[in-house]
Design a protein around this motif. Structure first.
Motif, mmCIF file in Angstrom:
data_model
loop_
_atom_site.group_PDB
_atom_site.id
_atom_site.type_symbol
_atom_site.label_atom_id
_atom_site.label_comp_id
_atom_site.label_asym_id
_atom_site.label_seq_id
_atom_site.Cartn_x
_atom_site.Cartn_y
_atom_site.Cartn_z
ATOM 1 N N SER A 67 46.594 118.244 46.569
ATOM 2 C CA SER A 67 45.960 119.225 45.743
ATOM 3 C C SER A 67 45.856 118.463 44.618
ATOM 4 O O SER A 67 46.136 119.187 43.716
ATOM 5 C CB SER A 67 45.727 120.260 46.900
ATOM 6 N N LYS B 169 43.674 113.894 46.472
ATOM 7 C CA LYS B 169 42.398 114.922 47.027
ATOM 8 C C LYS B 169 41.568 114.998 45.847
ATOM 9 O O LYS B 169 42.271 116.321 44.767
ATOM 10 C CB LYS B 169 42.585 115.805 48.141
ATOM 11 N N GLU C 20 37.712 113.212 56.766
ATOM 12 C CA GLU C 20 37.935 113.997 57.122
ATOM 13 C C GLU C 20 37.016 115.131 57.574
ATOM 14 O O GLU C 20 35.819 115.619 56.528
ATOM 15 C CB GLU C 20 38.609 115.110 56.393
HETATM 16 C C1 FMN Z 1 37.951 127.920 53.749
HETATM 17 C C2 FMN Z 1 38.373 127.002 53.294
HETATM 18 C C3 FMN Z 1 40.195 126.152 52.689
HETATM 19 C C4 FMN Z 1 40.534 125.152 52.690
HETATM 20 N N1 FMN Z 1 41.653 125.128 52.179
HETATM 21 C C5 FMN Z 1 42.622 123.980 51.586
HETATM 22 C C6 FMN Z 1 43.231 123.890 50.886
HETATM 23 O O1 FMN Z 1 43.954 124.102 51.206
HETATM 24 N N2 FMN Z 1 43.759 122.602 50.249
HETATM 25 C C7 FMN Z 1 42.381 122.051 50.207
HETATM 26 O O2 FMN Z 1 43.120 120.560 49.503
HETATM 27 N N3 FMN Z 1 41.289 121.854 50.388
HETATM 28 C C8 FMN Z 1 41.102 123.077 50.780
HETATM 29 N N4 FMN Z 1 39.535 123.594 51.352
HETATM 30 C C9 FMN Z 1 38.385 122.258 51.081
HETATM 31 C C10 FMN Z 1 38.633 120.935 52.422
HETATM 32 O O3 FMN Z 1 39.898 121.130 52.714
HETATM 33 C C11 FMN Z 1 37.016 120.320 52.157
HETATM 34 O O4 FMN Z 1 37.839 119.370 51.033
HETATM 35 C C12 FMN Z 1 36.304 121.077 52.114
HETATM 36 O O5 FMN Z 1 35.639 121.704 52.536
HETATM 37 C C13 FMN Z 1 34.632 119.906 51.742
HETATM 38 O O6 FMN Z 1 34.423 119.095 53.098
HETATM 39 P P1 FMN Z 1 33.681 120.242 54.637
HETATM 40 O O7 FMN Z 1 32.582 120.133 53.670
HETATM 41 O O8 FMN Z 1 34.030 119.416 55.557
HETATM 42 O O9 FMN Z 1 34.069 122.094 54.435
HETATM 43 C C14 FMN Z 1 39.491 124.119 52.229
HETATM 44 C C15 FMN Z 1 38.405 124.323 52.453
HETATM 45 C C16 FMN Z 1 37.672 125.681 53.328
HETATM 46 C C17 FMN Z 1 35.914 125.765 53.933
#
Ligand code: FMN
Length: 383
Positions: free
Chosen positions: A139, A168, A268
């Motif tokens: 990340s 990422k 994802e």
């Molecule tokens: C509650 C929550 C926790 C997340 N924790 C991480 C994390 O620990 N590491 C990371 O790279 N992205 C994290 N993300 C980002 C998600 O992996 C993803 O990139 C982002 O939410 C967009 O995708 P979505 O619209 O399907 O949620 C998190 C997102 C959410 C909503």
């Protein structure tokens, strides 16, 4: 027979729908549930050398009523999600000893997610590789607005491990391409995108922010994020040769297809899995398969990046071309008439069938295209 499996950097996924780092991948048990729900591969929650101290409340749904105002629209289309969750609050040692082993027991490819500094990723990278993960996503969420620190992290991780690594990227950058190009020599793929922000949402019943993080801020995800994500996926796919994995706002097979057509090799899902549960992965896979079948494609690869050739560098046109209408598809619902700010649409009786249909008053039409995108049956279209 539709080919639904994909291979990225030598890793074969049984389908292109993977978990994303977040609550639905927070430990070994959650990852096992994701596998049972139909995910093609497992991306675990981000770990760092220090467990996170997560502010509470840390999850909120926003804009929930928004899309209900237009008849014929489903609530799913525009809501957003906010979080203040940071990375895993589980110590990395427990991930190594327990969580990755449980996830590996599913037999699916397992990608660890790690952060954040060059020293941290070098140390953690070696440890997670030894624990048997198949790849590493790192990340870059807290690395700022300059490509150099990203490049240093990518280089440090590449030099520390032999398994494929994926950067990422986060969307709070006006132009992602210098960042994608900076990491390209070191990585085996790029994952786009993380959440957008920080953002603020106030509950008007209490007058307070919904989240308990610093300044009440949260990070935006879910359907509200999808157009930002698709834009970054397309920009990266055009700028670099390495595979791109799309993430952001995927709730359905159609959302996944959009990411794939923008250049993603796989996708994802995070928010969708929080709200719907692990069944979402299998549902999205089935919807992708159905789309491929009904549109005459044989594999996911057939549609990868096919939208890129249509993305114009200059404006497509500046003259008004009124859209066409397929009267057989028009249900006479009148949504287009209501939405047309130029008052260029009227509802008439079709002389052939006697059915109520819409008609464009061409001399008033601005060619804005809203009626094309708002029509629930795709009766309106551009030639
Ligand atoms: C509650 C929550 C926790 C997340 N924790 C991480 C994390 O620990 N590491 C990371 O790279 N992205 C994290 N993300 C980002 C998600 O992996 C993803 O990139 C982002 O939410 C967009 O995708 P979505 O619209 O399907 O949620 C998190 C997102 C959410 C909503």
């Amino acid at each position: 027979m539709i080919e639904i499996s994909v291979e990225i950097a030598g890793i074969r996924f049984r389908n292109p729908v993977l978990t994303a780092a977040g609550p639905a991948s927070r430990d070994g048990e959650a990852l096992i549930k994701a596998a049972k729900g139909g995910a093609g591969g497992l991306v675990a929650k981000t770990i760092s050398l220090k467990p996170a101290e997560v502010p509470r409340p840390c999850l909120a749904i926003i804009n929930r009523e928004y899309s209900l105002r237009i008849p014929g629209f489903k609530a799913y289309t525009t809501f957003g999600f906010q979080n203040a969750e940071l990375w895993s609050d589980i110590p990395y040692q427990r991930w190594i000893e327990r969580e990755y082993k449980l996830a590996k027991s599913t037999g699916l490819p397992l990608i660890a997610s790690i952060g954040y500094t060059p020293e941290e990723v070098s140390r953690l990278g070696k440890l997670v590789e030894k624990a048997g993960v198949d790849g590493i996503e790192f990340s870059t969420h807290y690395l700022g607005f300059d490509p150099r620190p990203l490049e240093e992290v990518a280089k440090s991780l590449k030099e520390s491990v032999d398994i494929p690594i994926f950067a990422k990227l986060s969307p709070h950058l006006p132009d992602i391409t210098p960042f994608a190009k900076a990491v390209e020599p070191y990585v085996d793929g790029i994952v786009a995108i993380n959440t957008y922000g920080p953002t603020l949402h106030i509950d008007i019943e209490t007058g307070k922010p919904l989240l308990g993080g610093e300044n009440g801020y949260g990070w935006l995800s879910g359907p509200a994020l999808k157009p930002i994500a698709v834009r970054y996926v397309a920009d990266i796919a055009r700028a670099v040769k390495k595979p791109v994995i799309g993430v952001g706002g995927i709730m359905s097979g159609k959302d996944a297809i959009e990411h794939i057509m923008a250049g993603a090799w796989a996708v994802e899902i995070c928010t969708g899995a929080i709200l719907e549960g692990p069944e979402i992965y299998g549902r999205v896979v089935r919807e992708i398969e159905e789309f491929l079948k009904t549109h005459g494609y044989d594999s996911v690869e057939d549609i990868r990046g096919i939208a890129l050739k249509w993305i114009p560098e200059k404006p497509l046109r500046t003259e008004a071309i009124p859209p066409s209408l397929d009267p057989r598809k028009c249900t006479g619902c009148g949504i287009c008439e209501k939405a047309c700010v130029y008052e260029a649409i009227e509802m008439i009786e079709d002389i052939k069938t006697g059915k109520r249909i819409s008609r464009t008053i061409e001399e008033r039409c601005y060619g804005c295209g809203l009626c094309v995108s708002i029509c629930p049956t795709r009766a309106r279209y551009f030639e």
